[in-house]
Design a protein around this motif. Structure first.
Motif, PDB file in Angstrom:
ATOM      1  N   PRO A 196     -12.007  19.666 -40.204  1.00  0.00           N
ATOM      2  CA  PRO A 196     -12.831  18.972 -41.311  1.00  0.00           C
ATOM      3  C   PRO A 196     -14.109  20.144 -41.617  1.00  0.00           C
ATOM      4  O   PRO A 196     -14.710  20.707 -40.852  1.00  0.00           O
ATOM      5  CB  PRO A 196     -13.809  17.867 -40.620  1.00  0.00           C
ATOM      6  N   ALA A 197     -14.141  20.392 -42.850  1.00  0.00           N
ATOM      7  CA  ALA A 197     -14.967  21.277 -43.394  1.00  0.00           C
ATOM      8  C   ALA A 197     -16.327  21.100 -43.387  1.00  0.00           C
ATOM      9  O   ALA A 197     -17.217  21.898 -42.895  1.00  0.00           O
ATOM     10  CB  ALA A 197     -14.690  21.490 -44.887  1.00  0.00           C
ATOM     11  N   ILE A 198     -16.752  19.769 -43.060  1.00  0.00           N
ATOM     12  CA  ILE A 198     -18.133  19.566 -42.883  1.00  0.00           C
ATOM     13  C   ILE A 198     -18.621  19.824 -41.575  1.00  0.00           C
ATOM     14  O   ILE A 198     -19.890  19.867 -41.316  1.00  0.00           O
ATOM     15  CB  ILE A 198     -18.262  17.889 -43.265  1.00  0.00           C
ATOM     16  N   LEU A 199     -17.701  19.917 -40.619  1.00  0.00           N
ATOM     17  CA  LEU A 199     -18.128  20.141 -39.080  1.00  0.00           C
ATOM     18  C   LEU A 199     -18.313  21.724 -39.287  1.00  0.00           C
ATOM     19  O   LEU A 199     -18.975  22.199 -38.069  1.00  0.00           O
ATOM     20  CB  LEU A 199     -17.117  19.803 -38.099  1.00  0.00           C
ATOM     21  N   GLY A 200     -17.999  22.541 -39.883  1.00  0.00           N
ATOM     22  CA  GLY A 200     -18.404  24.074 -39.738  1.00  0.00           C
ATOM     23  C   GLY A 200     -17.117  24.588 -38.851  1.00  0.00           C
ATOM     24  O   GLY A 200     -16.151  24.229 -38.743  1.00  0.00           O
ATOM     25  N   GLU A 201     -18.071  25.587 -38.027  1.00  0.00           N
ATOM     26  CA  GLU A 201     -16.942  26.340 -36.943  1.00  0.00           C
ATOM     27  C   GLU A 201     -16.783  25.121 -35.701  1.00  0.00           C
ATOM     28  O   GLU A 201     -17.750  24.606 -35.077  1.00  0.00           O
ATOM     29  CB  GLU A 201     -17.815  27.498 -36.552  1.00  0.00           C
ATOM     30  N   VAL A 202     -15.419  25.086 -35.577  1.00  0.00           N
ATOM     31  CA  VAL A 202     -14.995  24.138 -34.795  1.00  0.00           C
ATOM     32  C   VAL A 202     -14.042  24.941 -33.340  1.00  0.00           C
ATOM     33  O   VAL A 202     -13.425  25.628 -33.663  1.00  0.00           O
ATOM     34  CB  VAL A 202     -14.286  23.040 -35.289  1.00  0.00           C
ATOM     35  N   ASN A 203     -14.569  24.380 -32.176  1.00  0.00           N
ATOM     36  CA  ASN A 203     -13.559  24.763 -31.213  1.00  0.00           C
ATOM     37  C   ASN A 203     -12.615  23.784 -30.990  1.00  0.00           C
ATOM     38  O   ASN A 203     -12.311  22.702 -30.515  1.00  0.00           O
ATOM     39  CB  ASN A 203     -14.325  24.574 -29.895  1.00  0.00           C
ATOM     40  N   ALA A 204     -11.431  24.288 -31.746  1.00  0.00           N
ATOM     41  CA  ALA A 204     -10.065  23.343 -31.867  1.00  0.00           C
ATOM     42  C   ALA A 204      -9.731  22.827 -30.430  1.00  0.00           C
ATOM     43  O   ALA A 204      -9.393  21.731 -30.625  1.00  0.00           O
ATOM     44  CB  ALA A 204      -9.134  24.032 -32.835  1.00  0.00           C
ATOM     45  N   GLU A 205      -9.466  23.772 -29.708  1.00  0.00           N
ATOM     46  CA  GLU A 205      -8.813  23.488 -28.211  1.00  0.00           C
ATOM     47  C   GLU A 205      -9.671  22.330 -27.718  1.00  0.00           C
ATOM     48  O   GLU A 205      -8.950  21.334 -27.169  1.00  0.00           O
ATOM     49  CB  GLU A 205      -8.605  24.723 -27.400  1.00  0.00           C
ATOM     50  N   ALA A 206     -10.830  22.474 -27.616  1.00  0.00           N
ATOM     51  CA  ALA A 206     -11.677  21.534 -26.938  1.00  0.00           C
ATOM     52  C   ALA A 206     -11.719  20.399 -27.623  1.00  0.00           C
ATOM     53  O   ALA A 206     -11.752  19.054 -27.064  1.00  0.00           O
ATOM     54  CB  ALA A 206     -13.166  22.051 -26.773  1.00  0.00           C
ATOM     55  N   MET A 207     -11.561  20.209 -29.212  1.00  0.00           N
ATOM     56  CA  MET A 207     -11.643  18.882 -29.717  1.00  0.00           C
ATOM     57  C   MET A 207     -10.336  18.283 -29.460  1.00  0.00           C
ATOM     58  O   MET A 207     -10.472  17.174 -29.206  1.00  0.00           O
ATOM     59  CB  MET A 207     -11.756  19.309 -31.326  1.00  0.00           C
ATOM     60  N   ILE A 208      -9.182  18.960 -29.489  1.00  0.00           N
ATOM     61  CA  ILE A 208      -7.904  18.455 -29.158  1.00  0.00           C
ATOM     62  C   ILE A 208      -7.849  17.868 -27.950  1.00  0.00           C
ATOM     63  O   ILE A 208      -7.533  16.702 -27.588  1.00  0.00           O
ATOM     64  CB  ILE A 208      -6.909  19.613 -29.292  1.00  0.00           C
ATOM     65  N   LYS A 209      -8.378  18.637 -26.797  1.00  0.00           N
ATOM     66  CA  LYS A 209      -8.344  17.973 -25.465  1.00  0.00           C
ATOM     67  C   LYS A 209      -9.197  16.568 -25.404  1.00  0.00           C
ATOM     68  O   LYS A 209      -8.984  15.767 -24.548  1.00  0.00           O
ATOM     69  CB  LYS A 209      -8.510  18.885 -24.598  1.00  0.00           C
ATOM     70  N   ASP A 210     -10.375  16.663 -26.003  1.00  0.00           N
ATOM     71  CA  ASP A 210     -11.229  15.605 -25.973  1.00  0.00           C
ATOM     72  C   ASP A 210     -10.424  14.299 -26.587  1.00  0.00           C
ATOM     73  O   ASP A 210     -10.516  13.127 -26.192  1.00  0.00           O
ATOM     74  CB  ASP A 210     -12.503  15.857 -26.899  1.00  0.00           C
ATOM     75  N   ILE A 211      -9.731  14.666 -27.525  1.00  0.00           N
ATOM     76  CA  ILE A 211      -9.024  13.674 -28.547  1.00  0.00           C
ATOM     77  C   ILE A 211      -8.048  13.112 -27.691  1.00  0.00           C
ATOM     78  O   ILE A 211      -7.695  11.817 -27.506  1.00  0.00           O
ATOM     79  CB  ILE A 211      -8.392  14.118 -29.511  1.00  0.00           C
TER      80      ILE A 211
END
Length: 659
Positions: free
Chosen positions: A565-580
């Protein structure tokens, strides 16, 4: 085979295992009925509250209209359940104490269940671990009694009873003393029993319940009472919920009633501003059976997701009715969990129906907010203002006339002193404050602005605005709170919190219409997962894409994150995926990406809303009130706190001792 290796023979009962040494081959034995019943009791009867649940459910299944539960020492030494149901015949009594003997099903269809009980395990299990006495009388038969103690059954004998059944359980777990060590205090066990009875009372408004603590002997004391209710389903249910959950819940609950594809959802759900600090006021029923189901509670949480912070929990009593074949109630020993044939349908019905009800509630806020406000404002009685009996004095005052109110109103207007009369000397009123800011909304003629007068001077409200739900703005105090007058009271609005919610709802509508902008990663981030996690995540890929998170399979057990999501700016994708994945595993769904996107929208709304400390003109105040009335969920801010407080005129007058 070397000499160091053990010799394994099929003919010798004593053998040697390299990792554990000598052992005897186990022999399969058939357990006797007493041991079987004690094992079953470990599954069915976890604590005294479990025994009460089974016995009260039996009474309801017997058609009882009044049920009395008596307990002593938290149910450890005595549980007695008396009902006016159909009773049992002398021939039925011994059979009722046999395992898997029941009158509720014939065994041909284990899904066609219309009663609470159906296994026939409760009574024999209770008789195996306690001292059980059953006295019953069916219509046309004499009353009879049977006893069983620690699994040893006595013959049936005559007894005295007018009608119905009395089941008395003494010394629970005396036959399994080890279980007593796991019992909690008498008070904790009594509270668990009360909670169990209250849940069943909510499920059956037409049945009267009385819970009495008889510890120490005698009549004891009534700890809970709910009289049977009749009439319309919702009227009876509303009355029962008021008894069980309290008047405040009933006053601040929304009626829920919706049907979809053969499943009906009904009950009451509280406003977001009537939230709790823990999930202690969430009651869910499937075909009137109280259940604690993770999928259903997750759906309830999801419905309130946008209105409560993570440390607040909704309050609701929701009932799902469906065909017995659409739900399996035989998946848990205590029948406290269920499994739907189509769980997505049930979940979607809960989420969509509750969100619609909350939207239709509009700007409505909980009455408990006003109650707390009045409680904080109520002065402590003093000795000089009490009667001879010690009661606070009530002052008999007449309401001021229209002329008196008009004169007082004009006298308090900055720069508008009363004209002196022949009998009254000139009074300066508040004329000395003529150059200062006034937060009062007054009707003034259009005129050039005087030097020193602020540009945001308040102006008049539209005629008839007092009849609107949030009334007409009458002033602003501390440059943050709007005071409005309604037809029967007043409203105090937090201008920043209210406008923040309005901006937030507008941003959400825009996002729903235009979607969440996705930001493509220059180099996709590869995340290695287990096979199951990879399949779970890819199954919800379309849902994640709606919020700007683009994922796809990358071969093996890896996925590629190509967009965030562009609104979130820089994202730690791996951490987000594991939280999901953690949310999907725990709740069956994930709102993590949506939560993060809406958290950004909330912050944008906060910075884009009217700030505290800003002076507002009269038309601005009234425009804010009108927009609040037209915007769903405007009664609470983005964190679930109220945006306004409404005080009724009668309550205000009581604060000042008026009759």
């Amino acid at each position: 085979m070397s000499s160091a290796e053990p010799h394994i023979s099929e003919n010798t009962p004593s053998e040697t295992r390299p990792d554990r040494g000598p052992y005897s081959r186990p022999v399969i034995r058939q357990l006797d009925d007493s041991a079987i019943n004690r094992i079953a009791a470990g599954e069915v009867v976890e604590r005294p509250a479990s025994a009460v649940k089974e016995l009260v459910e039996n009474a309801i299944d017997a058609g009882a209209t009044r049920i009395t539960i008596e307990i002593a020492d938290g149910g450890k030494t005595l549980i007695r359940v008396t009902d006016d149901g159909c009773g049992m015949t002398p021939e039925d009594l011994p059979l009722a104490l046999s395992r898997h003997a029941t009158s509720k099903i014939d065994g041909s269809d284990l899904l066609n269940i219309h009663t609470f009980g159906f296994r026939g395990e409760a009574l024999p299990s209770l008789g195996a671990v306690g001292r059980l006495t059953i006295t019953s009388r069916a219509a046309g038969y004499e009353a009879m009694q049977i006893r069983v103690s620690g699994g040893r059954q006595e013959p049936v004998k005559p007894a005295a009873l007018r009608a119905g059944t009395i089941v008395e359980l003494r010394d629970l777990f005396f036959a399994t003393p080890a279980r007593l060590k796991f019992m909690r205090s008498d008070r904790a066990e009594s509270q668990a029993i009360a909670d169990t009875v209250k849940r069943l009372a909510m499920a059956e408004p037409s049945v009267g319940f009385t819970l009495r603590d008889v510890s120490g002997g005698g009549e004891g004391r009534v700890t809970f009472r709910a009289d049977p209710l009749s009439g319309d389903l919702f009227d009876a249910l509303h009355g029962r919920l008021a008894t069980v959950l309290g008047r405040e819940f009933a006053e601040n609950a929304l009626k829920i009633d919706a049907t979809r594809e053969g499943i009906r959802l009904y009950g009451y759900a509280a406003l977001p501003t009537y939230s709790r600090g823990a999930a202690v006021s969430q009651f869910l029923f499937v075909n009137t059976r109280p259940v604690k189901d993770k999928m259903l509670t997750g759906a309830l949480r999801a419905a309130y997701f946008d209105f409560l912070s993570r440390d607040r929990h909704p309050a609701a009593a929701l009932f799902i009715d469906c065909e017995p074949q659409a739900v399996d109630v035989n998946v848990h020993p205590a029948k406290s969990e269920v499994r739907f044939r189509d769980p997505g349908l049930a979940r979607g019905l809960i989420v969509s129906t509750l969100r619609l009800a909350l939207a239709e509630a509009g700007h409505r806020a909980s009455t408990t907010v006003a109650g707390a406000t009045l409680g904080a404002m109520r002065p402590e009685p003093t000795g000089g203002h009490q009667t001879a009996t010690g009661a606070p004095r009530v002052y008999q005052m007449d309401r001021p006339s229209l002329g008196a109110r008009s004169a007082s109103y004009a006298a308090q207007s900055p720069g508008q002193p009363l004209a002196p009369s022949a009998d009254t000397p000139p009074s300066p009123g508040f004329a000395e404050f003529a150059g200062a800011y006034s937060g009062r909304v007054t009707e003034v003629p259009e005129a050039p602005m005087a030097p020193g007068q602020p540009s945001d001077a308040p102006e008049a409200s539209a005629p008839g605005a007092e009849a609107l739900p949030l009334g007409a703005a009458r002033g602003q105090v501390h440059e943050n709170y709007i005071i409005a007058q309604t037809a029967d009271g007043m409203v105090i609005v937090d201008q920043h919190a209210a406008h923040e919610r309005l901006v937030y709802e507008k941003l959400k509508r825009q996002m729903a219409e235009n979607g969440v902008a996705a930001q493509a990663l220059l180099i996709p981030e590869i995340v290695e997962l287990s096979e199951n996690d990879c399949a779970t995540l890819l199954a919800v890929a379309d849902d994640l894409a709606k919020f700007g998170l683009g994922i796809e399979a990358f071969g093996g057990n890896a996925i590629a994150v190509r967009e965030t999501p562009a609104i979130l700016g820089e994202v730690n994708a791996e951490a987000m995926i594991k939280d999901i994945l953690d949310e999907l595993s725990d709740q069956g769904e994930s709102q993590l990406v949506q939560a993060r996107v809406e958290a950004i929208l909330s912050r944008v709304a906060c910075h884009g809303s009217i700030r505290s400390g800003r002076r507002m003109r009269g038309e601005e105040m009234n425009a804010l009130l009108r927009e609040m009335e037209a915007t769903p969920h405007s009664g609470q801010c983005n964190h679930g706190r109220p945006t306004y407080v409404e005080l009724k005129l009668a309550d205000i007058e009581r604060l000042f001792g008026r009759s």
